[in-house]
Scaffold this motif. Structure first.
Motif, short mmCIF file in Angstrom:
data_model
loop_
_atom_site.label_atom_id
_atom_site.label_comp_id
_atom_site.label_asym_id
_atom_site.label_seq_id
_atom_site.Cartn_x
_atom_site.Cartn_y
_atom_site.Cartn_z
N VAL A 137 -34.15 -84.19 40.76
CA VAL A 137 -34.52 -82.79 40.91
C VAL A 137 -35.86 -82.67 41.63
O VAL A 137 -36.84 -83.30 41.22
CB VAL A 137 -34.60 -82.09 39.53
CG1 VAL A 137 -35.02 -80.62 39.69
CG2 VAL A 137 -33.26 -82.18 38.81
N PHE A 138 -35.91 -81.88 42.68
CA PHE A 138 -37.16 -81.66 43.40
C PHE A 138 -38.08 -80.78 42.56
O PHE A 138 -37.65 -79.73 42.07
CB PHE A 138 -36.91 -81.00 44.76
CG PHE A 138 -36.11 -81.83 45.72
CD1 PHE A 138 -35.94 -83.19 45.52
CD2 PHE A 138 -35.53 -81.25 46.84
CE1 PHE A 138 -35.21 -83.97 46.41
CE2 PHE A 138 -34.80 -82.01 47.74
CZ PHE A 138 -34.63 -83.37 47.52
N ASP A 143 -42.44 -70.32 42.76
CA ASP A 143 -42.37 -69.42 43.92
C ASP A 143 -41.41 -69.97 44.98
O ASP A 143 -40.64 -69.21 45.59
CB ASP A 143 -43.76 -69.22 44.54
CG ASP A 143 -44.66 -68.36 43.68
OD1 ASP A 143 -44.13 -67.73 42.73
OD2 ASP A 143 -45.88 -68.31 43.93
N ALA A 144 -41.45 -71.27 45.18
CA ALA A 144 -40.56 -71.90 46.16
C ALA A 144 -39.11 -71.83 45.70
O ALA A 144 -38.20 -71.58 46.50
CB ALA A 144 -40.98 -73.35 46.40
N VAL A 145 -38.90 -72.06 44.41
CA VAL A 145 -37.54 -71.97 43.85
C VAL A 145 -36.97 -70.57 44.07
O VAL A 145 -35.83 -70.40 44.52
CB VAL A 145 -37.54 -72.32 42.35
CG1 VAL A 145 -36.19 -71.97 41.72
CG2 VAL A 145 -37.85 -73.79 42.14
N ASN A 146 -37.77 -69.57 43.76
CA ASN A 146 -37.33 -68.18 43.93
C ASN A 146 -37.01 -67.87 45.39
O ASN A 146 -36.03 -67.17 45.69
CB ASN A 146 -38.39 -67.21 43.41
CG ASN A 146 -38.57 -67.32 41.91
OD1 ASN A 146 -37.66 -67.73 41.19
ND2 ASN A 146 -39.75 -66.94 41.41
N GLU A 147 -37.82 -68.39 46.28
CA GLU A 147 -37.61 -68.15 47.71
C GLU A 147 -36.33 -68.83 48.19
O GLU A 147 -35.56 -68.26 48.97
CB GLU A 147 -38.81 -68.66 48.50
CG GLU A 147 -38.73 -68.37 49.99
CD GLU A 147 -39.97 -68.83 50.74
OE1 GLU A 147 -39.93 -68.87 51.98
OE2 GLU A 147 -40.98 -69.15 50.07
N ALA A 167 -31.81 -75.15 43.09
CA ALA A 167 -32.63 -75.06 44.31
C ALA A 167 -32.62 -76.39 45.05
O ALA A 167 -32.61 -76.42 46.29
CB ALA A 167 -34.05 -74.64 43.95
N THR A 168 -32.61 -77.47 44.30
CA THR A 168 -32.53 -78.81 44.91
C THR A 168 -31.23 -78.98 45.67
O THR A 168 -31.21 -79.42 46.82
CB THR A 168 -32.65 -79.90 43.83
OG1 THR A 168 -33.91 -79.80 43.17
CG2 THR A 168 -32.49 -81.29 44.43
#
Length: 224
Positions: A137-138, A143-147, A167-168
């Motif tokens: 898992v990255f 914020d990046a996950v949401n984007e 997200a990964t």
């Protein structure tokens, strides 16, 4: 002469049928190539009647077996631990060893009372999270996950515990969605869904060079 031309056209069409078939989709919408790739890799298999049945739902035991084969979890050091006591998975159960392995390697978890519920069906969110756990898992910031997930219309239905893992999978291009881009995280995962994810992962593996290139650092002994 016209009859001969029609006959030759029909022959050419019949000769091209196998090539056309290779690019077709199954009734589940999963490309037949994806299914054939994972069968060839021996990560998933057909049933005894020779059919794959991509629309059938996956059980936890089946997913455990697939994860062991795909990521060679039986080679990881954690499996040297003593076998765990799992009340609903006796030693005689067909996936006993695979279930022991996914639990010892923390790729999958048990439920209350240390039970595994091997026949329970798996949601897409669960399957994708388990796949990502085995893949790695990255550690994106929130914020990046949401984007990353914002491009999918149903991203709000993704459980909090699965968002980073999904997200990964999205970032790596392993996921299949519907025509609108919905992830459908709460729907049961099918064999076809899993075959698609595995085929994309397999393609990524084939793209990796056998010997990774070591970057040259300035002022290092390798520098020219």
């Amino acid at each position: 002469m016209r009859q001969l031309s029609i006959t030759l056209s029909l022959v050419a069409l019949l000769q091209n049928l196998p090539a056309i078939a290779q690019g077709t989709e199954t009734t589940s919408g999963i490309p037949s190539d994806s299914i054939q790739q994972v069968i060839t890799a021996k990560w998933m298999t057909n049933f005894s009647d020779g059919k794959f049945y991509p629309e059938r739902l996956l059980s936890r035991a089946e997913l455990a077996s697939i994860m062991v084969k795909t990521f060679r979890l039986d080679k990881r050091q954690a499996i040297t631990k003593e076998n765990l006591a799992i009340p609903d998975v006796p030693r005689s159960y067909w996936a006993f060893n695979d279930i022991q392995i996914v639990l010892k390697t923390d790729i999958m978890k048990g439920y209350r009372g240390d039970e595994f519920f091997p026949n329970q069906k798996v949601t897409r969110a669960e399957a994708l999270a388990i796949f990502a756990q085995a893949y790695g898992v990255f550690q994106f910031p929130d914020d990046a996950v949401n984007e990353i997930l914002a491009t999918h219309p149903d991203e709000k239905s993704i459980p909090d515990w699965a968002r980073k893992a999904i997200a990964t999978v999205v970032t790596e291009g392993f996921i299949n969605t519907d025509a609108q881009g919905n992830i459908s995280p709460l729907k049961p995962v099918t064999r076809g869904d899993m075959a698609y994810v595995l085929s994309k992962y397999l393609q990524r593996q084939k793209q990796q060079p056998e010997t990774p290139e070591v970057p040259i650092i300035p002022n290092s002994p390798q520098s020219p």
